[in-house]
Design an enzyme around this catalytic site. Structure first.
Site, PDB file in Angstrom:
ATOM      1  N   LEU A   1      10.852   1.561   8.032  1.00 24.67           N
ATOM      2  CA  LEU A   1      10.529   1.838   6.655  1.00 24.67           C
ATOM      3  C   LEU A   1      10.553   3.495   5.948  1.00 24.67           C
ATOM      4  CD1 LEU A   1       7.385   1.247   4.773  1.00 24.67           C
ATOM      5  CD2 LEU A   1       6.603   3.680   5.646  1.00 24.67           C
TER       6      LEU A   1
ATOM      7  N   TYR B   1       0.848  -1.107  -0.029  1.00 24.84           N
ATOM      8  CA  TYR B   1       0.037   0.195   0.163  1.00 24.84           C
ATOM      9  C   TYR B   1       0.847   1.066   0.135  1.00 24.84           C
ATOM     10  CZ  TYR B   1       0.889   0.593   5.216  1.00 24.84           C
ATOM     11  OH  TYR B   1       1.244   1.038   5.865  1.00 24.84           O
TER      12      TYR B   1
ATOM     13  N   ARG C   1      -6.834 -20.388  -2.906  1.00 20.36           N
ATOM     14  CA  ARG C   1      -5.962 -20.636  -1.803  1.00 20.36           C
ATOM     15  C   ARG C   1      -4.977 -20.957  -2.113  1.00 20.36           C
ATOM     16  NH1 ARG C   1      -3.942 -21.613   3.076  1.00 20.36           N
ATOM     17  NH2 ARG C   1      -3.775 -20.056   4.630  1.00 20.36           N
TER      18      ARG C   1
ATOM     19  N   HIS D   1      -0.348 -20.686  -1.199  1.00 18.95           N
ATOM     20  CA  HIS D   1       0.957 -19.923  -1.024  1.00 18.95           C
ATOM     21  C   HIS D   1       1.309 -19.797  -2.720  1.00 18.95           C
ATOM     22  CE1 HIS D   1      -0.527 -20.634   3.025  1.00 18.95           C
ATOM     23  NE2 HIS D   1       0.304 -20.725   3.536  1.00 18.95           N
TER      24      HIS D   1
ATOM     25  N   ARG E   1       8.359   4.505  -4.350  1.00 20.31           N
ATOM     26  CA  ARG E   1       8.585   3.298  -2.742  1.00 20.31           C
ATOM     27  C   ARG E   1       6.959   2.582  -2.866  1.00 20.31           C
ATOM     28  NH1 ARG E   1       7.198   5.758   2.796  1.00 20.31           N
ATOM     29  NH2 ARG E   1       5.006   5.632   2.186  1.00 20.31           N
TER      30      ARG E   1
ATOM     31  N   GLU F   1      11.127   3.042  14.974  1.00 17.41           N
ATOM     32  CA  GLU F   1      10.875   3.294  14.032  1.00 17.41           C
ATOM     33  C   GLU F   1       9.232   3.050  14.931  1.00 17.41           C
ATOM     34  OE1 GLU F   1       9.700   2.560  10.772  1.00 17.41           O
ATOM     35  OE2 GLU F   1       9.857   0.570  10.639  1.00 17.41           O
TER      36      GLU F   1
ATOM     37  N   LYS G   1       6.479  -1.628   2.109  1.00 21.45           N
ATOM     38  CA  LYS G   1       4.718  -0.873   2.926  1.00 21.45           C
ATOM     39  C   LYS G   1       4.017  -2.487   2.556  1.00 21.45           C
ATOM     40  CE  LYS G   1       2.745   3.324   3.083  1.00 21.45           C
ATOM     41  NZ  LYS G   1       2.854   3.361   4.549  1.00 21.45           N
TER      42      LYS G   1
HETATM   43  N1  PMP Z   1       6.784   3.995   9.536  1.00 20.32           N
HETATM   44  C1  PMP Z   1       5.690   2.940   9.582  1.00 20.32           C
HETATM   45  C2  PMP Z   1       5.998   1.494  10.047  1.00 20.32           C
HETATM   46  C3  PMP Z   1       4.947   3.468   8.548  1.00 20.32           C
HETATM   47  O1  PMP Z   1       4.207   2.729   9.058  1.00 20.32           O
HETATM   48  C4  PMP Z   1       4.861   4.361   8.616  1.00 20.32           C
HETATM   49  C5  PMP Z   1       3.789   5.145   8.339  1.00 20.32           C
HETATM   50  N2  PMP Z   1       2.922   4.117   6.771  1.00 20.32           N
HETATM   51  C6  PMP Z   1       5.979   5.479   8.671  1.00 20.32           C
HETATM   52  C7  PMP Z   1       7.029   4.900   8.976  1.00 20.32           C
HETATM   53  C8  PMP Z   1       5.912   7.134   8.044  1.00 20.32           C
HETATM   54  O2  PMP Z   1       5.640   7.160   6.904  1.00 20.32           O
HETATM   55  P1  PMP Z   1       5.466   8.218   6.255  1.00 20.32           P
HETATM   56  O3  PMP Z   1       6.064   9.430   6.520  1.00 20.32           O
HETATM   57  O4  PMP Z   1       5.894   7.860   3.988  1.00 20.32           O
HETATM   58  O5  PMP Z   1       4.345   8.108   6.223  1.00 20.32           O
END
Ligand code: PMP
Length: 278
Positions: free
Chosen positions: A202, A32, A99, A101, A51, A178, A146
């Site tokens: 991320l 996403y 279904r 894998h 991304r 994070e 993502k």
């Molecule tokens: N880390 C994680 C785990 C996230 O889910 C997000 C938001 N999707 C971010 C960081 C921040 O990413 P962005 O600045 O691209 O929204």
């Protein structure tokens, strides 16, 4: 007014229907992206599309559209939303198949997108700051993709909520990585640090915007591992994301950070961020 898109059609979200055999539903086999839109203009769109493309490449899901087609879909969604400040959420799953894998052959990815009004931000967030708790990172080790399979993030965020905090800060092997849905910055003696972009975080677009603003403001930044102790003893902590932008965290693990109020460096970066939006 159409606020969604499904496989080529613009329609109200209530009318979007997908199969229960969609691999996004069955396996979380989907990626996403979320793009903030200010004054009807997508913010850092090319970075978001880059991304998105990388997430598809890494998961080996076929990219069903060219960059121009993506731009066109996003622009139409913005126009049809009737909103000026909004977010565009895009999800691409590997598609619908019995279904199993193993990747199905000759299956078209499912493309879903929706717009949402910009969440109204409570002023307290800027005057008081948010609170966070540190938690063990129990995710897989490809946090740089993502993907929609966010169960670990969802459970950690809920753990924070049940503690009465706003965000969970994920710590792995003593390193602060994070938040459950945000990137983390700390400030000590007017120097800023954030975790490096590797497979354990991320690569947030807002993180990149803040890195760019820090450089323009001549504020020193290091992108290197942060220990839990450095987090707890920081003068300032900030979290960033496309929906939160850059927000101060003034309590971590029930202890005040610095003065317990949003910090001076945060205020400078926040002001620069607001300008960048125009
Ligand atoms: N880390 C994680 C785990 C996230 O889910 C997000 C938001 N999707 C971010 C960081 C921040 O990413 P962005 O600045 O691209 O929204």
């Amino acid at each position: 007014m159409a606020n969604a898109y499904l496989n080529g059609e613009f329609l109200p979200i209530e009318e979007c229907k997908i199969s229960v055999l969609d691999r996004g539903f069955i396996f979380g086999d989907a990626i996403y992206e979320l793009i903030p839109v200010y004054n009807s203009k997508p913010f850092y769109l090319s970075a978001h599309l880059k991304r998105l493309n990388r997430s598809l490449e890494q998961t080996k899901i076929t990219n069903p559209h060219s960059e121009d087609q993506w731009i066109n879909i996003i622009q139409q969604l913005i126009d049809k939303s009737g909103l000026q400040q909004l977010s565009v959420y895009i999800q691409i799953s590997r598609g619908v198949a019995p279904r199993d894998h193993a990747f199905p052959v000759n299956v078209m990815p499912t493309v879903f997108a929706m717009t949402n009004p910009w969440p109204s931000v409570s002023e307290d967030m800027y005057t008081q700051g948010l609170s966070a708790v540190t938690v063990d990172d129990m995710r897989w080790d490809r946090c740089d993709i993502k993907v929609t399979s966010l169960l670990a993030n969802v459970m950690k965020k809920q753990q924070a909520i049940e503690h009465g905090a706003h965000e969970a800060i994920l710590v792995r092997d003593g390193k602060v990585l994070e938040g459950s849905a945000t990137n983390v910055f700390i400030v000590k003696n007017e120097k800023v640090s954030t975790a490096p972009k590797d497979h354990l975080i991320l690569p947030g677009i807002t993180r990149d915007v803040v890195v760019e603003l820090l450089s323009e403001l001549n504020i020193p930044l290091t992108e290197s591992a942060i220990t839990q102790q450095e987090l707890n003893n920081a003068d300032e902590v900030w979290i960033t994301s496309s929906t939160k932008e850059c927000v101060p965290v003034t309590r971590v693990d029930d202890q005040a950070i610095g003065t317990g109020k949003p910090g001076e460096l945060w205020a400078r970066v926040f002001a620069a961020y607001q300008q960048r939006k125009n």
